[in-house]
Motif scaffolding. Structure first.
Motif, short mmCIF file in Angstrom:
data_model
loop_
_atom_site.label_atom_id
_atom_site.label_comp_id
_atom_site.label_asym_id
_atom_site.label_seq_id
_atom_site.Cartn_x
_atom_site.Cartn_y
_atom_site.Cartn_z
N LEU A 90 -37.35 -10.50 -18.12
CA LEU A 90 -37.85 -10.76 -19.47
C LEU A 90 -39.03 -9.87 -19.86
CD1 LEU A 90 -37.80 -14.67 -19.26
CD2 LEU A 90 -36.05 -13.16 -20.23
N ASN A 91 -39.52 -9.04 -18.93
CA ASN A 91 -40.74 -8.26 -19.15
C ASN A 91 -41.92 -9.17 -19.50
OD1 ASN A 91 -42.00 -5.70 -19.02
ND2 ASN A 91 -42.09 -5.62 -21.26
N GLN A 92 -41.94 -10.33 -18.89
CA GLN A 92 -43.03 -11.29 -19.09
C GLN A 92 -43.57 -11.72 -17.73
OE1 GLN A 92 -41.09 -14.48 -21.21
NE2 GLN A 92 -41.72 -13.69 -23.21
N ARG A 102 -44.76 -14.96 -16.20
CA ARG A 102 -44.73 -16.40 -16.46
C ARG A 102 -45.34 -17.12 -15.27
NH1 ARG A 102 -38.72 -18.00 -18.40
NH2 ARG A 102 -38.23 -17.38 -16.25
N ASP A 109 -46.69 -11.33 -22.52
CA ASP A 109 -45.78 -10.19 -22.62
C ASP A 109 -46.44 -8.97 -22.00
OD1 ASP A 109 -43.68 -11.48 -24.01
OD2 ASP A 109 -44.85 -11.38 -25.87
N ASP A 154 -45.84 -5.92 -22.48
CA ASP A 154 -46.00 -4.76 -23.36
C ASP A 154 -47.17 -4.92 -24.32
OD1 ASP A 154 -44.97 -6.72 -24.96
OD2 ASP A 154 -43.20 -5.60 -25.61
N ASP A 155 -47.97 -5.99 -24.16
CA ASP A 155 -49.14 -6.21 -24.99
C ASP A 155 -50.27 -6.76 -24.12
OD1 ASP A 155 -51.04 -6.70 -26.88
OD2 ASP A 155 -49.97 -8.33 -27.89
N ARG A 201 -53.66 -11.47 -18.56
CA ARG A 201 -53.52 -10.25 -19.34
C ARG A 201 -54.50 -9.19 -18.83
NH1 ARG A 201 -50.71 -10.53 -23.96
NH2 ARG A 201 -51.21 -12.75 -24.24
N GLY A 250 -41.11 -7.93 -15.25
CA GLY A 250 -41.14 -9.38 -15.36
C GLY A 250 -41.30 -10.09 -14.02
#
Length: 428
Positions: free
Chosen positions: A97-99, A101, A113, A115-116, A132, A147
């Protein structure tokens, strides 16, 4: 190291990791089944929270105890600290998921996420901000992030002064380092990444001692004179051979809503340093501070001046404590622990939050512990202060009675008898 979940569970059940667990938890191999069960449980938690995974890794990061140097680290001073045999553990597995979690047992799911990774003001004081920030720090160091699902369980009491926040930051750092860094960063770098995330993303101006003690492990003394390259030295000591038990007493007070109290200490110390021509107090010779006390009182207030007095005294005590431990002079060491505690209460003033009357849990805990020790051992406020815990070095022959008497006052399970863990953040 990633393995299939079924392989992990079989190995844990059969005792394949008993020697490794015995080293991490300061016990004998036959005492490790309960620890093995904790790791099996986080594997179950991972799949319950996120669904089936083909493989996973297992990780650990210990709590820490500060032994010398109370609130000296953020002024680039010296500390003496150790990792302890309670920890946060995790199972981590890839997702598509490119997350990132993260599900911590008993808490809400946290998702970011990948990408941010820019800092968000509205995220300050949240778990998401730490995640983050750490991801961004690893990205800057060349990590190829993708992910990841993480399930975390802890027996480090939250708000306990054993630094559950540092253990969390180090645990995340160990996971990201293992999963995404081709060239692994050092335990010192993992600690610095955790501190950076807490300072820049979480919004708390913490020092580096907590993360360093959790990440590096064992007993270490750290000199932060060069903040970018702190001098870390091991200190070999076995308190049990000196007939001493290390106890952490949970006062029952919570750190919630005390961020301003903690922030005021480094801020006031820096204000005094600025009057004296420095950035932090370590930049300012003690004689220069003494010569500038009238100006410091006028510009910074008397509490700031008293806090500076504490810094200079406690910073000087750390190398003396290290020398005493290396020489086996535990009487001198205990006298300095007591002196540090007295200075923290009288000068640093981090035992009772400003204006608190009915709730002075840390002060009551110190008073009761001193009473039951009867002049033996040593007692001091532990960690950041104001809430959380008190540290006591208790003669082994007094331990059973001391623990029973303190828990009559504080509640069952609030006197933690700990051991120094020989390893910091770890990949199982």
């Amino acid at each position: 190291m990633m393995k299939s979940i079924s392989t992990w569970k079989q190995e844990l059940t059969e005792g394949a990791h008993a020697a490794r667990l015995a080293a991490l938890y300061c016990c004998t191999p036959d005492q490790t089944p309960a620890q093995a069960a904790r790791y099996a449980a986080v594997l179950d938690g991972l799949e319950t929270a996120f669904g089936a995974h083909s493989e996973a890794g297992l990780y650990s990061a210990p709590g820490r105890t500060e032994i010398g140097g109370n609130h000296t680290d953020h002024q680039h001073g010296r500390v003496l600290a150790g990792s302890v045999n309670i920890d946060m553990i995790a199972a981590a597995a890839p997702n598509s998921l490119n997350q990132l979690r993260v599900q911590s047992e008993g808490y809400d799911l946290c998702v970011i996420d990948l990408d941010d990774l820019t800092a968000r003001k509205e995220e300050e004081n949240t778990t998401a901000s730490l995640l983050r920030g750490e991801c961004e720090a690893f990205r800057q160091r060349g990590a190829k992030l993708s992910g990841l699902d993480v399930y975390i369980s802890s027996n480090v009491p939250k708000g306990s002064g054993v630094s559950s926040s540092a253990a969390f930051e180090v645990l995340v750092g160990v996971i990201l380092n293992d999963c995404f860094m081709a060239e692994k960063v050092s335990p010192i770098a993992i600690a610095q990444i955790g501190q950076w995330a807490e300072n820049v993303y979480f919004g708390k101006p913490c020092g580096l001692m907590d993360q360093m003690a959790s990440s590096v492990g064992n007993i270490i003394t750290i000199d932060f004179a060069d903040k970018a390259n702190p001098d870390v030295e091991p200190v070999q000591v076995d308190f049990s051979k000196a007939g001493l038990a290390l106890c952490i007493l949970d006062s029952g007070a919570d750190h919630a809503d005390l961020t301003d109290e903690y922030a005021a200490i480094p801020n006031e110390c820096r204000a005094v340093a600025a009057v004296c021509g420095g950035e932090v107090l370590r930049d300012v010779p003690f004689e220069t501070f003494l010569a500038n006390i009238p100006a410091c009182r006028k510009q910074c207030g008397d509490r700031a001046v008293l806090r500076a007095f504490h810094f200079y005294a406690d910073n000087d005590r750390v190398p003396q404590q290290v020398a005493a431990l290396r020489e086996g002079n535990f009487d001198a060491f205990l006298q300095m622990v007591t002196a540090s505690g007295d200075s923290s209460w009288e000068y640093l003033q981090n035992v009772i939050p400003a204006g608190y009357k009915e709730h002075q849990e840390v002060a009551v805990t110190i008073a009761a512990a001193k009473h039951y020790l009867g002049g033996k051992g040593a007692v001091r406020v532990h960690g950041g202060g104001f809430a959380g815990t008190v540290q006591a070095f208790v003669p082994v022959e007094m331990l059973a009675d001391f623990k029973a008497n303190m828990e009559k006052i504080l509640g069952a399970g609030r006197c933690h008898v700990l051991n120094i863990r020989p390893e910091g953040g770890a990949v199982l």
